[in-house]
Design an enzyme around this catalytic site. Structure first.
Site, PDB file in Angstrom:
ATOM      1  CB  CYS A  73      -0.923  -0.022   1.302  1.00 56.54           C
ATOM      2  SG  CYS A  73      -2.163   0.992   0.814  1.00 56.54           S
ATOM      3  CG  HIS A  84      -4.003  -3.565   3.351  1.00 52.13           C
ATOM      4  ND1 HIS A  84      -2.687  -3.208   4.184  1.00 52.13           N
ATOM      5  CD2 HIS A  84      -4.359  -2.388   2.723  1.00 52.13           C
ATOM      6  CE1 HIS A  84      -2.590  -1.927   4.196  1.00 52.13           C
ATOM      7  NE2 HIS A  84      -3.900  -1.274   3.305  1.00 52.13           N
ATOM      8  CD  GLU A  93      -1.876  -5.969   5.677  1.00 47.50           C
ATOM      9  OE1 GLU A  93      -1.796  -4.842   6.009  1.00 47.50           O
ATOM     10  OE2 GLU A  93      -1.330  -6.595   4.673  1.00 47.50           O
ATOM     11  CB  SER A 137      -3.416 -12.642  36.249  1.00 47.37           C
ATOM     12  OG  SER A 137      -3.313 -13.155  35.125  1.00 47.37           O
ATOM     13  N   GLY A 143      -4.678 -15.721  34.397  1.00 45.09           N
ATOM     14  CA  GLY A 143      -4.973 -15.639  32.758  1.00 45.09           C
ATOM     15  C   GLY A 143      -4.032 -16.391  32.165  1.00 45.09           C
ATOM     16  CB  VAL A 144      -3.837 -17.103  28.172  1.00 43.07           C
ATOM     17  CG1 VAL A 144      -2.981 -17.726  27.364  1.00 43.07           C
ATOM     18  CG2 VAL A 144      -5.098 -17.562  28.445  1.00 43.07           C
ATOM     19  CB  SER A 182       0.633 -14.717  34.640  1.00 41.49           C
ATOM     20  OG  SER A 182      -0.677 -14.962  34.825  1.00 41.49           O
TER      21      SER A 182
END
Length: 510
Positions: free
Chosen positions: A80, A167, A169, A221, A223-224, A226
């Site tokens: 682009c 683009h 992507e 935490s 979560g994924v 940590s």
């Protein structure tokens, strides 16, 4: 083991991170650098990609990259803005388009070339630009056109330099991944060997060399990020990793005990610290979202510091920082990025802790973190967990925080999240939660009038949280969930569903 690397020069496109992620999906390591702050040694990279930009090459303020060490010396793909830059300043012509070329288009002409191998006429591509290339640069050879854009793709003869006005992507470019593979593997000869298994082995080796016998403390935490960081460190240093899981009183219902139990099964050395009362005291009377965030951050630092000081001779602080956190700290132009809301990771720890930082995931995107976790055999339920904000339910309770409000929202959230799981919808949603509104509304329960709380349900689909669309949950599911919440959660008599996308709305309400 040394891997071939791809350099992405960022001109400020909203899609730059997507380019990096698409390249990574080919098992090729890629790095993003601002165009005006390239890495010192470009020889370390096997190929270079120039991103798009909201800027026009015809503007007096047009971005001018120094390509002297790249062009003609390394395979280069200009996307682009990059393509227009190559044309405009190398003997071609870029002009304002008669119509803004934005959205889906189809290739109407494709030249036989290694760049377009296995891509045929009719392939859908995604355009996003208001300028267009009218004349190709010196030695430019046309490779592809669409109905409205004649010079949709070209190459510079005598160089491994390719350029496209669309683009590859974004998902809307159906053969975008194929095009990137053609350029990187067939033309640039990049070796696609950057796999999750290779990452785990190399990261563990690096951590062992870096940390030796030192002790490391990590704030978990649930979560994924940590959790995966903890497993990598556990593989590397075992008992020298000390994990601290703080209950700030703003977690989901029963989450503290459930997650601690889950961590036990992973063999981690975890200490659970219930500091609920301390956090609620720190939040008393605060309604402003930023003040709430800061109060939670400060309380966390105090609790974490207190616990870390109980570990003798700890030298390192581990964090679950991931790649978007790293690259978002530097804007494409080197100027300050707009602050939407303050971050809540452990980056603000006080100087007196004097710990060195180790961040095993700082090279990975969120989807890669999950793949790395899966390659280590981690529980798929943990890896599939929805993102949850660091300040927890404090930013899902609009206004001031009380223990009563937290309990109401925990109960509402549990009905919603468990309902998604039971209906087989949880994994189809990127993030979901409930928001307690500072609104009371009139209702009727039995023969009595009520004046109780209103809650909003939010469910979005996304890949990285930068953009998100609301999920069109089935009416039957919403109907059942609403009934269950109103019947089971005392203090709530009205449920609404948030159908805002990001942008313009954010995922969280605060």
């Amino acid at each position: 083991m040394q891997h071939d690397k791809v350099l992405i020069l960022d001109f400020g496109s909203q899609y730059t991170q997507l380019i990096a992620r698409r390249v990574r999906e080919l098992n090729i390591y890629s790095e993003i650098h601002p165009f005006n702050k390239p890495p010192k040694n470009v020889d370390d990279y096997k190929a270079v990609i120039l991103s798009g930009s909201p800027m026009s090459v015809r503007s007096e303020d047009a971005f001018h990259p120094d390509l002297s060490e790249i062009r003609g010396k390394k395979p280069m793909l200009a996307v682009c803005y990059g393509a227009q830059y190559l044309a405009h300043f190398s003997g071609g012509e870029v002009a304002e388009s008669n119509t803004r070329e934005y959205g889906r288009a189809n290739l109407s002409f494709v030249e036989e070339d290694a760049f377009f191998k296995n891509i045929s006429v009719g392939s859908q591509v995604w355009m996003s630009h208001s300028d267009t290339i009218k004349n190709l640069p010196t030695n430019g050879k046309l490779l592809a056109s669409t109905h409205d854009v004649k010079n949709a793709a070209f190459k510079i003869e005598g160089e491994s330099t390719y350029a496209i006005q669309f683009h590859p992507e974004v998902y809307h470019s159906k053969d975008g991944k194929q095009l990137l593979e053609n350029f990187l593997v067939a033309i640039a000869n990049v070796n696609p060997d950057w796999t999750p298994n290779a990452f785990v082995q190399e990261t563990v080796d690096d951590l062992q060399a870096k940390l030796g016998d030192d002790k490391v403390v990590l704030g978990l935490s649930g979560g994924v990020d940590s959790s995966v960081a903890a497993m990598l460190l556990h593989k590397a240093i075992g008992k020298n990793l000390y994990c601290i899981f703080v209950n700030n009183g703003l977690l989901r219902k029963n989450e503290f005990t459930e997650v601690l139990e889950q961590y036990k099964g992973m063999g981690l050395n975890v200490k659970g610290v219930d500091a609920s009362a301390r956090f609620l005291d720190a939040l008393a009377g605060l309604s402003d979202p930023e003040k709430k965030r800061k109060a939670i951050g400060n309380a966390f630092i105090e609790v974490f510091d207190q616990e870390a000081n109980l570990i003798e001779d700890v030298k390192w602080l581990a964090q679950g920082t991931i790649y978007p956190d790293v690259i978002e700290s530097v804007s494409a132009t080197g100027g300050p990025s707009a602050t939407i809301k303050s971050h809540h990771n452990v980056g603000g720890l006080p100087d007196y802790m004097k710990l060195k930082i180790v961040e095993p995931l700082r090279a990975l995107f969120k989807d890669e973190v999950r793949r790395v976790g899966a390659s280590m055999g981690m529980d798929k339920d943990l890896l599939g967990r929805h993102p949850f904000p660091g300040p927890g339910l404090a930013i899902r309770i609009l206004g001031d925080i009380t223990a009563e409000k937290v309990q109401i929202l925990q109960d509402v959230d549990a009905v919603f999240i468990n309902g998604l799981r039971d209906a087989g919808l949880y994994d189809k949603v990127w993030q979901a939660g409930a928001i307690l509104l500072p609104v009371n509304s009139v209702g009727v329960m039995g023969d009595e009038r009520t004046y109780e709380k209103c809650v909003a349900l939010r469910a979005v689909e996304s890949t990285d949280g930068m953009t998100a669309d609301w999920v069109n949950l089935p009416y039957e599911f919403l109907q059942k969930t609403s009934n269950d919440i109103i019947n089971k959660v005392k203090g709530v008599n009205r449920v609404v569903y948030d159908i805002s996308s990001k942008p313009p709305a954010t995922i969280e309400w605060e």
